[in-house]
Design an enzyme around this catalytic site. Sequence first.
Site, short mmCIF file in Angstrom:
data_model
loop_
_atom_site.label_atom_id
_atom_site.label_comp_id
_atom_site.label_asym_id
_atom_site.label_seq_id
_atom_site.Cartn_x
_atom_site.Cartn_y
_atom_site.Cartn_z
N GLY A 197 0.83 -1.21 0.00
CA GLY A 197 0.00 0.00 0.00
C GLY A 197 0.86 1.25 0.00
CB SER A 198 -0.06 4.73 0.59
OG SER A 198 -0.71 4.56 1.84
N PRO A 199 3.05 4.60 1.26
CG PRO A 199 4.82 5.67 0.19
CD PRO A 199 3.40 5.25 -0.01
CB VAL A 201 -1.29 2.96 5.03
CG1 VAL A 201 -1.85 1.82 5.86
CG2 VAL A 201 -2.39 3.97 4.72
N GLY A 202 2.00 2.53 5.33
CA GLY A 202 3.15 1.67 5.68
C GLY A 202 3.76 2.08 7.01
CD GLU A 219 7.00 -5.56 -1.97
OE1 GLU A 219 7.16 -4.72 -2.87
OE2 GLU A 219 7.84 -6.42 -1.69
CB CYS A 253 2.98 0.17 -6.98
SG CYS A 253 3.39 -1.50 -7.53
N1 LIG Z 1 5.13 -1.95 -3.87
C1 LIG Z 1 4.08 -2.58 -4.36
O1 LIG Z 1 4.15 -3.74 -4.73
C2 LIG Z 1 2.76 -1.87 -4.48
C3 LIG Z 1 1.75 -2.49 -5.22
C4 LIG Z 1 0.53 -1.85 -5.35
C5 LIG Z 1 0.30 -0.63 -4.75
N2 LIG Z 1 1.29 -0.05 -4.05
C6 LIG Z 1 1.05 1.27 -3.46
O2 LIG Z 1 -0.20 1.26 -2.78
C7 LIG Z 1 -0.81 2.54 -2.84
C8 LIG Z 1 -2.21 2.43 -3.39
O3 LIG Z 1 -2.95 1.43 -2.77
P1 LIG Z 1 -4.04 1.76 -1.63
O4 LIG Z 1 -4.67 3.08 -1.92
O5 LIG Z 1 -4.90 0.57 -1.50
O6 LIG Z 1 -3.09 1.90 -0.37
P2 LIG Z 1 -3.49 2.16 1.15
O7 LIG Z 1 -2.20 2.29 1.88
O8 LIG Z 1 -4.48 3.25 1.27
O9 LIG Z 1 -4.26 0.81 1.59
C9 LIG Z 1 -3.64 -0.46 1.60
C10 LIG Z 1 -4.31 -1.34 2.66
O10 LIG Z 1 -4.14 -0.74 3.93
C11 LIG Z 1 -5.40 -0.57 4.58
N3 LIG Z 1 -5.38 0.69 5.33
C12 LIG Z 1 -5.71 1.93 4.88
N4 LIG Z 1 -5.55 2.84 5.87
C13 LIG Z 1 -5.12 2.16 6.95
C14 LIG Z 1 -4.78 2.54 8.29
N5 LIG Z 1 -4.87 3.80 8.69
N6 LIG Z 1 -4.38 1.58 9.14
C15 LIG Z 1 -4.27 0.30 8.75
N7 LIG Z 1 -4.58 -0.13 7.49
C16 LIG Z 1 -5.00 0.79 6.61
C17 LIG Z 1 -6.42 -0.56 3.47
O11 LIG Z 1 -7.67 -0.98 3.98
C18 LIG Z 1 -5.83 -1.51 2.45
O12 LIG Z 1 -6.16 -2.84 2.75
C19 LIG Z 1 0.10 3.36 -3.74
O13 LIG Z 1 0.97 4.14 -2.96
C20 LIG Z 1 0.88 2.30 -4.51
O14 LIG Z 1 2.10 2.74 -5.04
C21 LIG Z 1 2.51 -0.65 -3.89
#
Ligand SMILES: NC(=O)c1ccc[n+]([C@@H]2O[C@H](COP(=O)([O-])OP(=O)(O)OC[C@H]3O[C@@H](n4cnc5c(N)ncnc54)[C@H](O)[C@@H]3O)[C@@H](O)[C@H]2O)c1
Length: 477
Positions: A197-199, A201-202, A219, A253
């Site tokens: 997911g996003s940096p 939330v990471g 990731e 991503c």
């Molecule tokens: N490196 C990779 O392989 C890869 C692949 C796909 C997407 N991405 C990245 O992911 C992002 C887009 O995806 P997204 O919008 O689903 O990301 P996101 O970080 O918003 O969400 C990812 C997951 O985290 C959960 N989440 C959201 N907020 C949270 C919180 N506060 N606490 C705990 N969990 C939470 C969501 O429910 C979802 O399941 C982009 O930054 C993209 O570059 C990376």
Amino acid sequence: MPHFPINSNSSLITNAFESQLKTSLHWRKSTAEERIARLKKIGAWIKDHQKEIRKALWQDFKKPEAEVDLSEIFPVTSEINHAVKNLQSWMKAKSVSTPLPMIGTTGKIHYEPKGRVLILAPWNFPFNLTVGPLISAIAAGCTAIIKPSEMSLHTSALISDMIKELFDPSEVAVFLGDVEVASNLLELPFDHIFFTGSPAVGKIVMKAASAHLTSVTLELGGKSPVIVDHSADLDDAAAKIIWSKFVNCGQTCIAPDYLLVPEDKLEEFLMRAKVYLQKFYDPAFKGIEKSPDYARIINSKHHKRLNSYLTEALEKGAKLEFGGNTNESTCYLEPTLISNISEDMTIFQEEIFGPILPILTYRNLNEAIELVNSKPKPLALYFFGNNSTHSKKVLTETSSGNMVVNDCVLHFLHNDLPFGGVNNSGIGKAHGYYGFLAFSNEKGILKQRVGYNNVTLLRPPYGMKTKQIIASLIKWF
Ligand SMILES: NC(=O)c1ccc[n+]([C@@H]2O[C@H](COP(=O)([O-])OP(=O)(O)OC[C@H]3O[C@@H](n4cnc5c(N)ncnc54)[C@H](O)[C@@H]3O)[C@@H](O)[C@H]2O)c1
């Protein structure tokens, strides 16, 4: 519309987590054959449900069938086949050589499943990025709890159905829901968390993991640059960049986030890029909006976000080179190229994650490298050119999770390459053997012979002779 959330209250989560303890201890001893059987049943389910997977992704964001097959199904089935073929050798304890001071001992690395793992997934490749990490977890012998994204509802519900059909919740369980469910899950002492997911939330995930010192694979995303070198074949580069940028409607991503093109090559590059946009998405001149091969933005929140980036950039002086048309009611955003970019534009600061491609120009390669290095380390860096000195210069003077020369995004499909980011774009690696390692504890084992000890002469009382031996150890080894 799938009912959502359907099974995610905190006591159900705790029950599943607790029930996975017994299984994880049992699975710690699992053989390659047993794990392969689990992988194969996932593979067979996917084969039997390709139509349903395509339908779910069409419902989520009108993802074209060919793109589903190529970027959602194929990477997962290929990950399964690769693991099935190699698991025996991945699992085999590896002998290491014996350094002279350790003579008489043997050393091995044993791969132990980490145990109970959590997989948190994004919406943009919702099937691939949820089931892909599960393949690595199962290959490593772990149990798993999965939370797919709340934004790709249809695909998430289908994944839930698949797991219910194939596994008992004490083995693999899916919990559907949003941040609240993710937060409940993050309170538990998992043995590993695999987050995509996003940096932003990471960082939340890593903080939560620190409470239990749980290891993490993150990731993440970021702004992946493309450097088009003076030596590049512009036609080849344009074709590859346009496809990689606009597949999945730019919501990838590792999509090219911005382009750096030599100043004197801009016009030619743009001319070729426009030709490919036409060829790929509007071959019959009916308008790109009518193309069955171009997906939509996932929801109106992201559609608004992207439009605001574009509007602001144009207001601040960006030049619209192609596209720009939108349809809010269908979350359509035309593939868009813009030039004349300045640093104060949000589009140049934030990850775009949509079908807008800013094109910047540079005069010499140092300038391009400096610009890349002024930003957080990207997930991928792409270099187009035939000058190997330039390619090597970019390789050694920049840092990124992966680098691809003369192509974009294809490294995702290479099972033998570690996939992942560095710092802001991620921690840890995925895919194939690297995915197996992410879910394994590499346990170093030293075996000594009875009645023999390498430090017998070094035991107390520490006399002159002991000190001389230690000094020579330091000197010679
Ligand atoms: N490196 C990779 O392989 C890869 C692949 C796909 C997407 N991405 C990245 O992911 C992002 C887009 O995806 P997204 O919008 O689903 O990301 P996101 O970080 O918003 O969400 C990812 C997951 O985290 C959960 N989440 C959201 N907020 C949270 C919180 N506060 N606490 C705990 N969990 C939470 C969501 O429910 C979802 O399941 C982009 O930054 C993209 O570059 C990376």
